[in-house]
Every structure is written in structure tokens, then in C-alpha cells.
Design a protein around this motif. Structure first.
Motif, PDB file in Angstrom:
ATOM      1  N   TYR A  62       0.832  -1.195   0.000  1.00  0.00           N
ATOM      2  CA  TYR A  62       0.000   0.000   0.000  1.00  0.00           C
ATOM      3  C   TYR A  62       0.876   1.258   0.000  1.00  0.00           C
ATOM      4  CZ  TYR A  62      -4.783  -1.750   0.666  1.00  0.00           C
ATOM      5  OH  TYR A  62      -6.017  -2.311   0.482  1.00  0.00           O
ATOM      6  N   SER A  64       0.656   5.762  -0.641  1.00  0.00           N
ATOM      7  CA  SER A  64      -0.116   6.834  -0.021  1.00  0.00           C
ATOM      8  C   SER A  64      -1.548   6.911  -0.559  1.00  0.00           C
ATOM      9  CB  SER A  64       0.596   8.174  -0.230  1.00  0.00           C
ATOM     10  OG  SER A  64       0.780   8.451  -1.607  1.00  0.00           O
ATOM     11  N   ARG A  65      -1.752   6.631  -1.845  1.00  0.00           N
ATOM     12  CA  ARG A  65      -3.104   6.714  -2.406  1.00  0.00           C
ATOM     13  C   ARG A  65      -4.042   5.713  -1.728  1.00  0.00           C
ATOM     14  NH1 ARG A  65       0.137   7.523  -7.003  1.00  0.00           N
ATOM     15  NH2 ARG A  65      -0.305   9.475  -8.120  1.00  0.00           N
ATOM     16  N   ARG A  66      -3.603   4.471  -1.591  1.00  0.00           N
ATOM     17  CA  ARG A  66      -4.448   3.463  -0.962  1.00  0.00           C
ATOM     18  C   ARG A  66      -4.621   3.733   0.521  1.00  0.00           C
ATOM     19  NH1 ARG A  66      -2.195  -1.952  -4.081  1.00  0.00           N
ATOM     20  NH2 ARG A  66      -3.699  -1.932  -5.786  1.00  0.00           N
ATOM     21  N   VAL A  68      -4.894   6.671   1.844  1.00  0.00           N
ATOM     22  CA  VAL A  68      -5.937   7.697   1.940  1.00  0.00           C
ATOM     23  C   VAL A  68      -7.311   7.038   1.942  1.00  0.00           C
ATOM     24  CG1 VAL A  68      -7.059   9.600   0.717  1.00  0.00           C
ATOM     25  CG2 VAL A  68      -4.575   9.555   0.925  1.00  0.00           C
ATOM     26  N   ASN A  79      -6.060  14.245   3.152  1.00  0.00           N
ATOM     27  CA  ASN A  79      -5.570  14.312   1.781  1.00  0.00           C
ATOM     28  C   ASN A  79      -4.269  13.532   1.638  1.00  0.00           C
ATOM     29  OD1 ASN A  79      -3.422  15.998   2.661  1.00  0.00           O
ATOM     30  ND2 ASN A  79      -4.667  17.835   2.338  1.00  0.00           N
ATOM     31  N   ARG A  80      -3.858  13.334   0.406  1.00  0.00           N
ATOM     32  CA  ARG A  80      -2.683  12.503   0.143  1.00  0.00           C
ATOM     33  C   ARG A  80      -1.401  13.124   0.694  1.00  0.00           C
ATOM     34  NH1 ARG A  80       0.155  11.152  -5.560  1.00  0.00           N
ATOM     35  NH2 ARG A  80       1.466   9.424  -4.845  1.00  0.00           N
ATOM     36  N   LYS A  81      -1.303  14.456   0.673  1.00  0.00           N
ATOM     37  CA  LYS A  81      -0.083  15.093   1.178  1.00  0.00           C
ATOM     38  C   LYS A  81       0.119  14.784   2.662  1.00  0.00           C
ATOM     39  CE  LYS A  81       0.424  18.930  -2.073  1.00  0.00           C
ATOM     40  NZ  LYS A  81       0.503  20.407  -2.223  1.00  0.00           N
ATOM     41  N   VAL A  83      -0.943  12.087   4.265  1.00  0.00           N
ATOM     42  CA  VAL A  83      -0.527  10.685   4.374  1.00  0.00           C
ATOM     43  C   VAL A  83       0.934  10.529   3.959  1.00  0.00           C
ATOM     44  CG1 VAL A  83      -0.894   8.368   3.450  1.00  0.00           C
ATOM     45  CG2 VAL A  83      -2.850   9.780   4.079  1.00  0.00           C
ATOM     46  N   GLN A  84       1.353  11.207   2.908  1.00  0.00           N
ATOM     47  CA  GLN A  84       2.752  11.152   2.489  1.00  0.00           C
ATOM     48  C   GLN A  84       3.669  11.655   3.589  1.00  0.00           C
ATOM     49  OE1 GLN A  84       2.328  13.444  -1.141  1.00  0.00           O
ATOM     50  NE2 GLN A  84       2.632  11.616  -2.400  1.00  0.00           N
TER      51      GLN A  84
END
Length: 325
Positions: A62, A64-66, A68, A79-81, A83-84
Motif C-alpha cells: 500500500y 499513499s493513495r491506498r 488515503v 488528503n494525500r499530502k 498521508v505522504q
């Protein structure tokens, strides 16, 4: 008026921005940030890091997209940022093709990957290391460990509240002082392991340096399995509150892991037994062109060598299909 007193006026939770509070108190922002504990994080950050850590341990492919999507299903819309940022903080990178989130140093040399298609047939032929994130009740720390590929034995480990180089070098020094040196030492391309302090120690001991190629899921498989076992069998169950408690717990767990825990891939023997008598262990990572070869005489990496490119696609299904430790 002392600087310590003025720093006490600053409140992270107060309305004005921290930059404005520092200006009013006459305290440099760098001075204020430097006093903060490295493991300090908000309750929300800690909760979301816990969720990411647990899901990543279950599904290391997994990104960052998954994550989220996963967090949204758990009631956390982010948002993705964000999670990143949290995954970078935890030192995590999904095993999917694409840019790695491992922090590399532009001035550090990256060494070629030496293990493709090699059969590991004896103890101290190949050692490997990695760093993982471990949660505490109100914070987190980083754990580095060194493992022998043939026997799966944990040779040394250290914890730190920051992702610096010193605790990795200390772990390597400890392993070399307690055991015979390996022929090959494999790492990822993180800045801790490409640093002059870390690679210099390996070079002084005339140990060949191998580094995971970009997009290779199986290069550090045995350390990844160790992290999964440690978290599910100990850390998640016990919920350590402090570094002192964690240190005692890790000492007990690694003693159990090496001397008592049966490993399926070792014929239900223990790493200590396999390491001691050099029978019943072994490992191999198939070459991307197919096949496994016996280890050839090791080429020692010198300062003038040119790194070789290593390619391939990370494949979590292969990792899950292989025998569990």
C-alpha cells in the motif's frame, strides 16, 4: 530575562501562529523548534500513524493513495499530502512501482545490488539491515536491526527517537564486535546506510556493500518478515508506553525470537541453532532473468567502482506466497 523563561511563553495550541509568538517573545524559531522532543506529535497524528502502521504491516504494497482510501474507511478523511508526510515520518514506502519515499542523500554514493540469483548457503555470508517505526503510548521511536540471512538470527538492534545515522552505526559496530563479519552486507538506499560513517566501517572491514535496487520487493524480505512478526507478536499486543518499557520488551522478544520461537522456513528450528551448526538454513532471491546461482567470489566495492543499475517490479504477492518465518 532568561531565554528559557521567554520560551515558556510560547504555546503551540494558542491562537497566534508560532512564528508570531516567537517574534513577540524574542525567541528565534530555530531555538524553539530545537527544544521540542523528536518523537512529539499530536494525538491525531499518533492515531493516524497507528492505523497506517497496522495496515502497512498487513499490506506492505500500500502506498499513499491506498492509505488515503483506507483511512477514509476508518473515519479519517485526509488528503494525500498528509498521508505522504506521515509515511515519510514513519520511514514507510509502498512496494509499488514508482518513486521511493526513502530519504536519499544526493552526495552519498549508491552501491550496486549484489544478491540477485545468489544462493545463501552458510551463516555470515549475507547480513541485512533496515529501519522500522514503533509506536509508543504518546509518541514513537525508530528501530534498526541486523539479521543473518542464512539463519534469520537477529544479530544486533538499536532504537532511537530520530532517524539519524549514529544509532545505525552503533548497531553495526555491536554486530561486528559480537560475530564474525559477513561477506556481503545488504541495505536499502536510505541516507543512514549510504553515509560515509556507515559504508566506511564496512569498507574498513573489507565487507562487500550491496544496496537494494529501486523497485525490488524481495531484496530485504527477511527483515520485513521480522518487523511483521515483532509487531503482531509483541508490540501491538503489549502497547508499550515508554522507551524504557519498550527496550525491556524488545530485549525479551529478540531473545525469544532467536532462541525459542520455531521458524517454519528453518524446519521449525530456531535461528540460534541454525546459526550455530550451519545446517538447515539458507535463502535465495531469484535473479530477474530467472534462476538461482551459487555465490561467486565477492567483488569488494572500492571507491573507484561505478554503481550498477538494478531494475525490476516490486511484487508483494511473491513475498506473501513464500514460506513464513
Amino acid at each position: 530575562m532568561s531565554g528559557e523563561l521567554r520560551k515558556g511563553w510560547i504555546d503551540r495550541k494558542a491562537g497566534p501562529a508560532l512564528a508570531r509568538q516567537c517574534e513577540l517573545a524574542g525567541v528565534a524559531r530555530a531555538t524553539f523548534y530545537r527544544q521540542q522532543a523528536p518523537g512529539e506529535a499530536s494525538e491525531e497524528d499518533l492515531l493516524q500513524c497507528r492505523l497506517i502502521d497496522e495496515e502497512y504491516t498487513r499490506r506492505p504494497f500500500y502506498g499513499s493513495r491506498r492509505m488515503v482510501v483506507y483511512l477514509a474507511r476508518q473515519g479519517h478523511t485526509v488528503n494525500r499530502k498528509r498521508v505522504q508526510r506521515l509515511m515519510r515520518l514513519m520511514g514507510l514506502a509502498g512496494m509499488a512501482p514508482g518513486p521511493s519515499t526513502r530519504v536519499k542523500h544526493p552526495g552519498h554514493r549508491v552501491y550496486p545490488y549484489l544478491l540477485g540469483g545468489i544462493a545463501v548457503t552458510r551463516p555470515n555470508q549475507v547480513w541485512s539491515t533496515d529501519i522500522t517505526y514503533l509506536r509508543l503510548l504518546r509518541g514513537f521511536v525508530y528501530l534498526v536491526a541486523i539479521i543473518d540471512w542464512y539463519s534469520r538470527r537477529v544479530l544486533s538492534w538499536r532504537i532511537s527517537n530520530s532517524m539519524d545515522t549514529s544509532f545505525c552505526v552503533d548497531c553495526l559496530e555491536d554486530a561486528l564486535s559480537l560475530h564474525s563479519k559477513p561477506e556481503i552486507f545488504n541495505t536499502d538506499q536510505g541516507s543512514q546506510f549510504t553515509s560515509a560513517a556507515f559504508t566506511g566501517m564496512l569498507q574498513r572491514e573489507e565487507i562487500a556493500i550491496s544496496m537494494d535496487g529501486r523497485g525490488r520487493a524481495l531484496d530485504n524480505l527477511f527483515v520485513e518478515r521480522l518487523w511483521r512478526s515483532l509487531k503482531y507478536e509483541d508490540v501491538y499486543l503489549k502497547g508499550y508506553g515508554t522507551i524504557a518499557e519498550l527496550t525491556i520488551g524488545l530485549t525479551e522478544y529478540f531473545a525469544f525470537y532467536n532462541a525459542e520461537r520455531p521458524h517454519q522456513s528453518l524446519g521449525n528450528r530456531t535461528p540460534n541453532a541454525v546459526y550455530a551448526d550451519a545446517t538447515g538454513g539458507g535463502a535465495s532471491i531469484p535473479d530477474r532473468f530467472g534462476g538461482v546461482r551459487e555465490a561467486s567470489p565477492v567483488h569488494r566495492s572500492g571507491a573507484g567502482d561505478t554503481p550498477c543499475a538494478t531494475t525490476g517490479q516490486r511484487c508483494s504477492a511473491e513475498m506473501e506466497a513464500m514460506d513464513a518465518t
